[in-house]
Structures are given as structure tokens and as C-alpha cells.
Design a protein around this motif. Structure first.
Motif, mmCIF file in Angstrom:
data_model
loop_
_atom_site.group_PDB
_atom_site.id
_atom_site.type_symbol
_atom_site.label_atom_id
_atom_site.label_comp_id
_atom_site.label_asym_id
_atom_site.label_seq_id
_atom_site.Cartn_x
_atom_site.Cartn_y
_atom_site.Cartn_z
ATOM 1 N N CYS A 89 -3.238 2.853 5.787
ATOM 2 C CA CYS A 89 -3.518 4.216 5.351
ATOM 3 C C CYS A 89 -3.382 4.261 3.835
ATOM 4 O O CYS A 89 -2.320 3.954 3.289
ATOM 5 C CB CYS A 89 -2.542 5.202 5.975
ATOM 6 S SG CYS A 89 -2.693 5.320 7.759
ATOM 7 N N ILE A 90 -4.439 4.638 3.150
ATOM 8 C CA ILE A 90 -4.429 4.720 1.682
ATOM 9 C C ILE A 90 -4.543 6.192 1.306
ATOM 10 O O ILE A 90 -5.498 6.865 1.692
ATOM 11 C CB ILE A 90 -5.595 3.910 1.078
ATOM 12 C CG1 ILE A 90 -5.458 2.434 1.452
ATOM 13 C CG2 ILE A 90 -5.637 4.076 -0.431
ATOM 14 C CD1 ILE A 90 -6.632 1.573 1.008
ATOM 15 N N PHE A 91 -3.573 6.662 0.559
ATOM 16 C CA PHE A 91 -3.543 8.086 0.222
ATOM 17 C C PHE A 91 -3.325 8.299 -1.271
ATOM 18 O O PHE A 91 -2.804 9.327 -1.693
ATOM 19 C CB PHE A 91 -2.441 8.785 1.020
ATOM 20 C CG PHE A 91 -1.165 7.996 1.050
ATOM 21 C CD1 PHE A 91 -0.897 7.168 2.117
ATOM 22 C CD2 PHE A 91 -0.260 8.073 0.006
ATOM 23 C CE1 PHE A 91 0.274 6.418 2.129
ATOM 24 C CE2 PHE A 91 0.905 7.336 0.029
ATOM 25 C CZ PHE A 91 1.178 6.507 1.097
ATOM 26 N N ARG A 92 -3.704 7.308 -2.085
ATOM 27 C CA ARG A 92 -3.563 7.422 -3.538
ATOM 28 C C ARG A 92 -4.544 6.427 -4.162
ATOM 29 O O ARG A 92 -5.104 5.570 -3.479
ATOM 30 C CB ARG A 92 -2.132 7.089 -3.979
ATOM 31 C CG ARG A 92 -1.725 5.665 -3.608
ATOM 32 C CD ARG A 92 -0.261 5.378 -3.861
ATOM 33 N NE ARG A 92 0.116 4.047 -3.412
ATOM 34 C CZ ARG A 92 0.016 2.952 -4.142
ATOM 35 N NH1 ARG A 92 -0.437 3.029 -5.381
ATOM 36 N NH2 ARG A 92 0.382 1.777 -3.678
ATOM 37 N N GLY A 93 -4.732 6.549 -5.462
ATOM 38 C CA GLY A 93 -5.593 5.611 -6.147
ATOM 39 C C GLY A 93 -4.965 4.236 -6.248
ATOM 40 O O GLY A 93 -3.804 4.106 -6.639
ATOM 41 N N LEU A 94 -5.706 3.218 -5.887
ATOM 42 C CA LEU A 94 -5.231 1.843 -6.024
ATOM 43 C C LEU A 94 -6.414 0.895 -5.921
ATOM 44 O O LEU A 94 -7.535 1.288 -5.626
ATOM 45 C CB LEU A 94 -4.160 1.504 -4.977
ATOM 46 C CG LEU A 94 -4.458 1.666 -3.486
ATOM 47 C CD1 LEU A 94 -5.341 0.560 -2.954
ATOM 48 C CD2 LEU A 94 -3.161 1.689 -2.696
ATOM 49 N N VAL A 148 0.837 -1.200 0.000
ATOM 50 C CA VAL A 148 0.000 0.000 0.000
ATOM 51 C C VAL A 148 0.874 1.253 0.000
ATOM 52 O O VAL A 148 0.534 2.270 -0.625
ATOM 53 C CB VAL A 148 -0.951 -0.025 1.207
ATOM 54 C CG1 VAL A 148 -1.617 1.325 1.423
ATOM 55 C CG2 VAL A 148 -2.009 -1.108 1.021
ATOM 56 N N GLU A 149 2.009 1.187 0.658
ATOM 57 C CA GLU A 149 2.892 2.352 0.729
ATOM 58 C C GLU A 149 3.769 2.501 -0.516
ATOM 59 O O GLU A 149 4.414 3.536 -0.685
ATOM 60 C CB GLU A 149 3.774 2.244 1.982
ATOM 61 C CG GLU A 149 2.988 2.312 3.282
ATOM 62 C CD GLU A 149 3.855 2.075 4.500
ATOM 63 O OE1 GLU A 149 5.092 1.912 4.321
ATOM 64 O OE2 GLU A 149 3.317 2.053 5.616
ATOM 65 N N ASP A 150 3.793 1.499 -1.393
ATOM 66 C CA ASP A 150 4.632 1.532 -2.593
ATOM 67 C C ASP A 150 3.819 2.082 -3.758
ATOM 68 O O ASP A 150 2.889 1.433 -4.247
ATOM 69 C CB ASP A 150 5.131 0.111 -2.904
ATOM 70 C CG ASP A 150 6.078 0.084 -4.090
ATOM 71 O OD1 ASP A 150 6.283 1.129 -4.738
ATOM 72 O OD2 ASP A 150 6.612 -1.004 -4.392
ATOM 73 N N VAL A 151 4.190 3.274 -4.246
ATOM 74 C CA VAL A 151 3.387 3.919 -5.289
ATOM 75 C C VAL A 151 3.447 3.175 -6.615
ATOM 76 O O VAL A 151 2.655 3.442 -7.507
ATOM 77 C CB VAL A 151 3.836 5.376 -5.505
ATOM 78 C CG1 VAL A 151 3.546 6.195 -4.271
ATOM 79 C CG2 VAL A 151 5.310 5.448 -5.886
ATOM 80 N N THR A 152 4.389 2.249 -6.803
ATOM 81 C CA THR A 152 4.446 1.509 -8.070
ATOM 82 C C THR A 152 3.421 0.377 -8.121
ATOM 83 O O THR A 152 3.179 -0.177 -9.185
ATOM 84 C CB THR A 152 5.848 0.919 -8.294
ATOM 85 O OG1 THR A 152 6.119 -0.070 -7.291
ATOM 86 C CG2 THR A 152 6.910 2.009 -8.237
ATOM 87 N N ALA A 153 2.839 0.031 -6.975
ATOM 88 C CA ALA A 153 1.839 -1.047 -6.939
ATOM 89 C C ALA A 153 0.462 -0.409 -6.972
ATOM 90 O O ALA A 153 -0.005 0.145 -5.978
ATOM 91 C CB ALA A 153 2.018 -1.896 -5.687
ATOM 92 N N THR A 154 -0.197 -0.481 -8.125
ATOM 93 C CA THR A 154 -1.515 0.137 -8.245
ATOM 94 C C THR A 154 -2.642 -0.885 -8.124
ATOM 95 O O THR A 154 -3.797 -0.502 -8.039
ATOM 96 C CB THR A 154 -1.633 0.873 -9.590
ATOM 97 O OG1 THR A 154 -1.385 -0.055 -10.645
ATOM 98 C CG2 THR A 154 -0.631 2.013 -9.662
ATOM 99 N N ARG A 155 -2.303 -2.158 -8.168
ATOM 100 C CA ARG A 155 -3.310 -3.208 -7.955
ATOM 101 C C ARG A 155 -2.680 -4.248 -7.032
ATOM 102 O O ARG A 155 -1.652 -4.842 -7.366
ATOM 103 C CB ARG A 155 -3.728 -3.845 -9.273
ATOM 104 C CG ARG A 155 -4.782 -4.943 -9.124
ATOM 105 C CD ARG A 155 -5.290 -5.391 -10.497
ATOM 106 N NE ARG A 155 -6.266 -6.464 -10.414
ATOM 107 C CZ ARG A 155 -5.969 -7.758 -10.518
ATOM 108 N NH1 ARG A 155 -4.715 -8.126 -10.752
ATOM 109 N NH2 ARG A 155 -6.902 -8.673 -10.413
ATOM 110 N N ILE A 156 -3.299 -4.441 -5.893
ATOM 111 C CA ILE A 156 -2.754 -5.340 -4.882
ATOM 112 C C ILE A 156 -3.759 -6.476 -4.692
ATOM 113 O O ILE A 156 -4.931 -6.236 -4.387
ATOM 114 C CB ILE A 156 -2.508 -4.595 -3.555
ATOM 115 C CG1 ILE A 156 -1.541 -3.419 -3.799
ATOM 116 C CG2 ILE A 156 -1.955 -5.532 -2.500
ATOM 117 C CD1 ILE A 156 -1.438 -2.464 -2.621
ATOM 118 N N VAL A 157 -3.282 -7.690 -4.886
ATOM 119 C CA VAL A 157 -4.134 -8.872 -4.796
ATOM 120 C C VAL A 157 -3.775 -9.620 -3.512
ATOM 121 O O VAL A 157 -2.602 -9.953 -3.288
ATOM 122 C CB VAL A 157 -3.949 -9.786 -6.022
ATOM 123 C CG1 VAL A 157 -4.755 -11.065 -5.865
ATOM 124 C CG2 VAL A 157 -4.367 -9.040 -7.297
#
Length: 240
Positions: A129-134, A86-95
Motif C-alpha cells: 500500500c503506497i500512500f505518499r510520494g516515493l 514503503v511504510e517508513d516515511v523517511t525512505a523516499t527512494r527504495i531500490v
């Protein structure tokens, strides 16, 4: 005595045979036919017109735009891997693989992660904490459980998920400024164990520390979409 009989005189000689009539003269062989007269000279044919130039080639087609690649996907198996993803901005889809993602600590929601945003005390005591689109998605819907374990988190308790993006303010002061408009999707998750007891002070109430025990969606610039999620077993003393 009788006179002897004389033999008859011989027949007169035959006249000489007449010569055969002369054969008619053989006609001379026919003269060969005269050679055919050459055709009269014809007028010279006009020169063919020069070939037409080929038509101009059509302009080249614009290059085909390849389809957008699928967003980078991160598959996680533990609560620690989930928080890091969640903290890594390169991961936009987390399964999330099937299992329970239990949290015994709260995320640092007051720090700036990769320069995206600076969150505030409003996000304290949150497992994620989610602070970006994902996109957070269960690999098999209904088999990934996010458990905040808020009841065992001490006096402040712990909520499961805090969502806040597109803002740069601190300490909950207005105005909020949008840095992006994005979308958060939660798909097929079970969210439980959030527990936020009564706030310890009026300031804490103002900051919203004791509301939104399962999910708190706070001052976003965008959309939050929940699909086939179950949110249960969460309790907040203030609201939500």
C-alpha cells in the motif's frame, strides 16, 4: 845667431759668461672658482591633497545555496524489507536488488502509517500500500519481480500494489481532501501474481475490492509514473 822665437802671447781671457736671463715670474695659481650660488629659494610646494577614501566594498554576495541532498535511499533484499521501507516515511527512494519479492500476506492498508493517511477497505488484499510520494526502482531494470501470489491468498485474493495518497476520508465516501500533492514513480519493475476473484457482495463491489489486480491507483492528489515496468499475469474479476 838668429833670435829665438818667442812663444805667442796667450789669448786674452774670455769675458765672464753672461748670467742667464732671469726666468719670467711664475704666474700665481689660478684662484678656485667661486662656489656656485645657491638656487634662489623656491616657493614651498603645496601640500598634496589627502588621499581619496577607498571605494566602498561591494555588498557581500548572498550565500550559495548548496544543492539539495539526494533523497534518502533504502536498498531492500526481501519482501518484508520492501514492505517496511514503503511504510517508513523517511525512505523516499527504495531500490530493489535483483530477485523475486513474493508476498504471502496482505499489508494493513486500513491503518494509519506514521500519521500520513488513513486508508480504507478499498485497499484491502494488497501486497503493498503506497500512500505518499516515493520511488520504487529496480537496481537493475527488469530484475526485480513483485509477486502478489494472489491465487494462493484465499477467497479475497491479493493485488500487487495499491496507491492512494493525499486523502483523509474513510469508507470511500466523498469528498476527498488533499493533504499533499506528490509523485509515485515505479521504475524497472515486474509486477505479477495479482488475483482478485469476484466480490462477495454488492458492498464489496462498491468499494472496489475486486479491481486493479496488478496496480490500483485510487483517488490520488498527484502523479503516478511508470518507467520501463512490465505488468503481466494479473487477473481481477470486476475490472483491471
Amino acid at each position: 845667431p838668429p833670435s829665438p822665437r818667442l812663444p805667442p802671447p796667450p789669448p786674452p781671457p774670455l769675458p765672464p759668461p753672461f748670467p742667464p736671463p732671469p726666468l719670467p715670474p711664475t704666474p700665481p695659481p689660478p684662484s678656485p672658482p667661486p662656489p656656485p650660488s645657491p638656487p634662489p629659494p623656491s616657493a614651498p610646494s603645496p601640500s598634496p591633497p589627502p588621499p581619496s577614501p577607498p571605494p566602498p566594498l561591494p555588498p557581500p554576495s548572498p550565500p550559495v545555496t548548496p544543492p539539495a541532498p539526494p533523497p534518502p535511499t533504502r536498498v531492500v533484499r526481501s519482501s518484508e524489507e520492501l514492505r517496511l521501507a514503503v511504510e517508513d516515511v523517511t525512505a523516499t527512494r527504495i531500490v530493489l536488488e535483483p530477485g523475486t519479492y513474493a508476498f504471502d500476506t496482505s499489508a494493513d492498508c486500513t491503518s494509519s502509517f506514521n500519521g500520513i493517511a488513513t486508508l480504507t477497505e478499498e485497499g484491502q488484499n494488497s501486497a503493498l500500500c503506497i500512500f505518499r510520494g516515493l520511488v520504487l526502482e529496480a537496481q537493475v531494470p527488469g530484475t526485480a519481480v513483485i509477486d502478489a501470489r494472489g491465487a494462493s491468498a484465499g477467497p479475497g485474493g491479493r493485488r500487487a500494489i495499491f496507491i492512494d495518497f493525499g486523502r483523509t476520508n474513510t469508507l470511500g465516501r466523498s469528498p476527498y481532501t488533499s493533504s499533499t500533492r506528490d509523485t509515485v514513480e515505479l521504475i524497472g519493475l515486474k509486477i505479477t501474481g495479482g488475483y482478485l476473484p469476484s466480490s462477495q457482495s454488492d458492498a464489496a463491489v462498491d468499494l472496489g475490492l475486486a479491481n486493479g489486480a496488478g496496480i490500483k491507483i485510487h483517488h490520488i492528489q498527484g502523479d503516478v509514473i511508470l518507467r520501463r515496468c512490465e505488468i503481466y499475469g494479473n487477473a481481477a474479476n470486476d475490472t483491471g
